[in-house]
Design a protein around this motif. Structure first.
Motif, PDB file in Angstrom:
ATOM      1  N   LEU A 135      41.431  40.034  36.030  1.00 36.69           N
ATOM      2  CA  LEU A 135      40.061  39.555  35.871  1.00 36.69           C
ATOM      3  C   LEU A 135      39.767  39.051  34.455  1.00 36.69           C
ATOM      4  CD1 LEU A 135      38.156  42.285  37.926  1.00 36.69           C
ATOM      5  CD2 LEU A 135      38.782  39.960  38.656  1.00 36.69           C
ATOM      6  N   GLY A 136      40.785  39.057  33.584  1.00 31.78           N
ATOM      7  CA  GLY A 136      40.585  38.601  32.213  1.00 31.78           C
ATOM      8  C   GLY A 136      39.766  39.565  31.373  1.00 31.78           C
ATOM      9  N   GLU A 137      39.770  40.831  31.747  1.00 28.78           N
ATOM     10  CA  GLU A 137      38.961  41.848  31.077  1.00 28.78           C
ATOM     11  C   GLU A 137      39.809  42.918  30.389  1.00 28.78           C
ATOM     12  OE1 GLU A 137      35.804  41.858  30.672  1.00 28.78           O
ATOM     13  OE2 GLU A 137      34.960  40.566  32.212  1.00 28.78           O
ATOM     14  N   LEU A 138      41.109  42.685  30.263  1.00 28.48           N
ATOM     15  CA  LEU A 138      41.994  43.731  29.740  1.00 28.48           C
ATOM     16  C   LEU A 138      41.641  44.134  28.313  1.00 28.48           C
ATOM     17  CD1 LEU A 138      44.332  45.548  30.525  1.00 28.48           C
ATOM     18  CD2 LEU A 138      45.885  43.815  29.641  1.00 28.48           C
ATOM     19  N   ASP A 139      41.371  43.172  27.442  1.00 28.66           N
ATOM     20  CA  ASP A 139      41.060  43.522  26.057  1.00 28.66           C
ATOM     21  C   ASP A 139      39.850  44.450  25.968  1.00 28.66           C
ATOM     22  OD1 ASP A 139      43.175  42.009  25.138  1.00 28.66           O
ATOM     23  OD2 ASP A 139      41.943  40.293  24.557  1.00 28.66           O
ATOM     24  N   ARG A 140      38.901  44.266  26.844  1.00 22.59           N
ATOM     25  CA  ARG A 140      37.683  45.063  26.826  1.00 22.59           C
ATOM     26  C   ARG A 140      37.839  46.378  27.589  1.00 22.59           C
ATOM     27  NH1 ARG A 140      32.902  45.365  29.843  1.00 22.59           N
ATOM     28  NH2 ARG A 140      33.612  43.887  31.423  1.00 22.59           N
ATOM     29  N   LEU A 141      38.496  46.336  28.753  1.00 20.78           N
ATOM     30  CA  LEU A 141      38.534  47.510  29.619  1.00 20.78           C
ATOM     31  C   LEU A 141      39.708  48.454  29.356  1.00 20.78           C
ATOM     32  CD1 LEU A 141      37.254  46.021  32.983  1.00 20.78           C
ATOM     33  CD2 LEU A 141      35.999  47.256  31.213  1.00 20.78           C
ATOM     34  N   HIS A 142      40.771  47.959  28.738  1.00 16.63           N
ATOM     35  CA  HIS A 142      41.905  48.844  28.417  1.00 16.63           C
ATOM     36  C   HIS A 142      41.453  50.010  27.539  1.00 16.63           C
ATOM     37  CE1 HIS A 142      46.024  50.053  27.490  1.00 16.63           C
ATOM     38  NE2 HIS A 142      45.730  49.945  26.210  1.00 16.63           N
ATOM     39  N   PRO A 143      40.819  49.734  26.403  1.00 21.21           N
ATOM     40  CA  PRO A 143      40.357  50.876  25.598  1.00 21.21           C
ATOM     41  C   PRO A 143      39.249  51.675  26.294  1.00 21.21           C
ATOM     42  CG  PRO A 143      39.724  48.794  24.544  1.00 21.21           C
ATOM     43  CD  PRO A 143      40.581  48.456  25.727  1.00 21.21           C
ATOM     44  N   ALA A 144      38.425  51.004  27.078  1.00 16.45           N
ATOM     45  CA  ALA A 144      37.343  51.706  27.778  1.00 16.45           C
ATOM     46  C   ALA A 144      37.887  52.701  28.800  1.00 16.45           C
ATOM     47  CB  ALA A 144      36.415  50.689  28.448  1.00 16.45           C
ATOM     48  N   LEU A 145      38.981  52.359  29.475  1.00 24.62           N
ATOM     49  CA  LEU A 145      39.591  53.298  30.423  1.00 24.62           C
ATOM     50  C   LEU A 145      40.116  54.537  29.692  1.00 24.62           C
ATOM     51  CD1 LEU A 145      41.409  50.990  32.979  1.00 24.62           C
ATOM     52  CD2 LEU A 145      39.968  52.943  33.561  1.00 24.62           C
ATOM     53  N   TYR A 146      40.811  54.308  28.596  1.00 26.53           N
ATOM     54  CA  TYR A 146      41.291  55.444  27.801  1.00 26.53           C
ATOM     55  C   TYR A 146      40.127  56.322  27.359  1.00 26.53           C
ATOM     56  CZ  TYR A 146      46.299  54.587  26.891  1.00 26.53           C
ATOM     57  OH  TYR A 146      47.664  54.473  26.986  1.00 26.53           O
ATOM     58  N   GLU A 147      39.069  55.716  26.849  1.00 30.77           N
ATOM     59  CA  GLU A 147      37.915  56.471  26.364  1.00 30.77           C
ATOM     60  C   GLU A 147      37.244  57.254  27.499  1.00 30.77           C
ATOM     61  OE1 GLU A 147      36.726  56.731  23.080  1.00 30.77           O
ATOM     62  OE2 GLU A 147      38.629  55.751  22.597  1.00 30.77           O
ATOM     63  N   ALA A 148      37.100  56.611  28.651  1.00 30.14           N
ATOM     64  CA  ALA A 148      36.465  57.278  29.788  1.00 30.14           C
ATOM     65  C   ALA A 148      37.227  58.546  30.169  1.00 30.14           C
ATOM     66  CB  ALA A 148      36.380  56.327  30.983  1.00 30.14           C
ATOM     67  N   ILE A 149      38.527  58.460  30.146  1.00 29.26           N
ATOM     68  CA  ILE A 149      39.362  59.603  30.542  1.00 29.26           C
ATOM     69  C   ILE A 149      39.411  60.662  29.453  1.00 29.26           C
ATOM     70  CG2 ILE A 149      41.729  60.297  31.083  1.00 29.26           C
ATOM     71  CD1 ILE A 149      41.968  57.417  32.402  1.00 29.26           C
ATOM     72  N   HIS A 150      39.696  60.242  28.220  1.00 29.87           N
ATOM     73  CA  HIS A 150      39.981  61.202  27.155  1.00 29.87           C
ATOM     74  C   HIS A 150      38.764  61.626  26.339  1.00 29.87           C
ATOM     75  CE1 HIS A 150      44.254  61.075  27.943  1.00 29.87           C
ATOM     76  NE2 HIS A 150      44.099  59.779  28.152  1.00 29.87           N
ATOM     77  N   ALA A 193      47.248  52.610  37.322  1.00 29.62           N
ATOM     78  CA  ALA A 193      48.043  51.387  37.143  1.00 29.62           C
ATOM     79  C   ALA A 193      47.262  50.203  37.705  1.00 29.62           C
ATOM     80  CB  ALA A 193      49.398  51.525  37.827  1.00 29.62           C
ATOM     81  N   LYS A 194      46.607  50.421  38.838  1.00 26.33           N
ATOM     82  CA  LYS A 194      45.751  49.374  39.397  1.00 26.33           C
ATOM     83  C   LYS A 194      44.673  48.977  38.398  1.00 26.33           C
ATOM     84  CE  LYS A 194      45.881  50.302  44.371  1.00 26.33           C
ATOM     85  NZ  LYS A 194      45.010  50.604  45.525  1.00 26.33           N
ATOM     86  N   GLY A 195      44.101  49.954  37.729  1.00 26.46           N
ATOM     87  CA  GLY A 195      43.056  49.668  36.746  1.00 26.46           C
ATOM     88  C   GLY A 195      43.531  48.692  35.689  1.00 26.46           C
ATOM     89  N   PHE A 196      44.743  48.910  35.187  1.00 26.93           N
ATOM     90  CA  PHE A 196      45.312  48.007  34.184  1.00 26.93           C
ATOM     91  C   PHE A 196      45.471  46.603  34.755  1.00 26.93           C
ATOM     92  CE2 PHE A 196      48.962  45.887  32.294  1.00 26.93           C
ATOM     93  CZ  PHE A 196      48.670  45.954  30.937  1.00 26.93           C
ATOM     94  N   PHE A 197      46.119  46.509  35.909  1.00 26.76           N
ATOM     95  CA  PHE A 197      46.419  45.189  36.482  1.00 26.76           C
ATOM     96  C   PHE A 197      45.166  44.446  36.946  1.00 26.76           C
ATOM     97  CE2 PHE A 197      50.708  47.184  37.327  1.00 26.76           C
ATOM     98  CZ  PHE A 197      51.351  46.459  36.333  1.00 26.76           C
ATOM     99  N   ILE A 198      44.185  45.173  37.473  1.00 25.75           N
ATOM    100  CA  ILE A 198      42.939  44.522  37.881  1.00 25.75           C
ATOM    101  C   ILE A 198      42.205  43.990  36.653  1.00 25.75           C
ATOM    102  CG2 ILE A 198      40.655  44.905  38.903  1.00 25.75           C
ATOM    103  CD1 ILE A 198      42.086  46.821  40.911  1.00 25.75           C
ATOM    104  N   ALA A 199      42.129  44.790  35.607  1.00 31.80           N
ATOM    105  CA  ALA A 199      41.483  44.332  34.373  1.00 31.80           C
ATOM    106  C   ALA A 199      42.200  43.093  33.833  1.00 31.80           C
ATOM    107  CB  ALA A 199      41.471  45.449  33.332  1.00 31.80           C
ATOM    108  N   GLU A 200      43.517  43.116  33.882  1.00 31.52           N
ATOM    109  CA  GLU A 200      44.309  41.965  33.429  1.00 31.52           C
ATOM    110  C   GLU A 200      44.015  40.737  34.297  1.00 31.52           C
ATOM    111  OE1 GLU A 200      48.854  41.737  32.112  1.00 31.52           O
ATOM    112  OE2 GLU A 200      48.646  41.996  34.287  1.00 31.52           O
TER     113      GLU A 200
END
Length: 163
Positions: A53-68, A44-51
């Protein structure tokens, strides 16, 4: 509401993005990480920190990809920080966001909403703070999207009738 570690949330991502784009003129679609258990806080921190820092559009899918796709696990702040640094975020920017009052407030809000909506699992979609649906209620992602369409139309009709 979602959890990055949830394979069902990951599987829903493309469908929900397409659905939200298709209905952009009717809805305000927002993601909120659920915090069902303490182990969900780091992601959850990952989502909010990315948001933050203005990086949510880029890091949201990257977090999913890293995990899955890559099988990465984020069990603590250090692992999360490493992910952010590996994706071009400055260490100090991550640390400041991770220690911010804004992050603490967003995590509290996510916990409260998880409890308010009685979530025991994800993904779950909340419509106008009144209705909750999920693929596990409707038996499939496609059926859930049909239910969402019906709920939105119901809300639009209700709002129109109350004018």
């Amino acid at each position: 509401m979602f959890f990055y570690g949830c394979r069902h949330c990951y599987a829903l991502e493309a469908d929900i993005n397409a659905w939200a784009d298709e209905h952009a003129d009717l809805i305000s679609f927002r993601r909120l990480p659920a915090i069902v258990a303490p182990s969900w806080i780091t992601l959850a921190k990952g989502f909010f920190i990315a948001e933050q820092l203005g990086e949510l559009d880029r890091l949201h899918p990257a977090l999913y990809e890293a995990i899955h796709k890559q099988g990465e696990q984020f069990n603590n702040d250090y692992m999360l920080m490493k992910f952010f640094i590996d994706h071009g975020v400055k260490r100090q920017a991550f640390i400041e966001a991770n220690n911010s009052k804004a992050l603490a407030e967003k995590l509290d809000h996510a916990r409260i909403m998880t409890v308010k909506y009685g979530l025991r699992g994800v993904p779950a979609i909340i419509v106008n703070g009144k209705f909750k649906t999920a693929p596990f209620y409707t038996h499939s992602r496609q059926e859930m999207l049909l239910v969402l369409n019906q709920l939105i139309e119901q809300e639009r009709s209700s709002a129109f009738n109350h004018r």
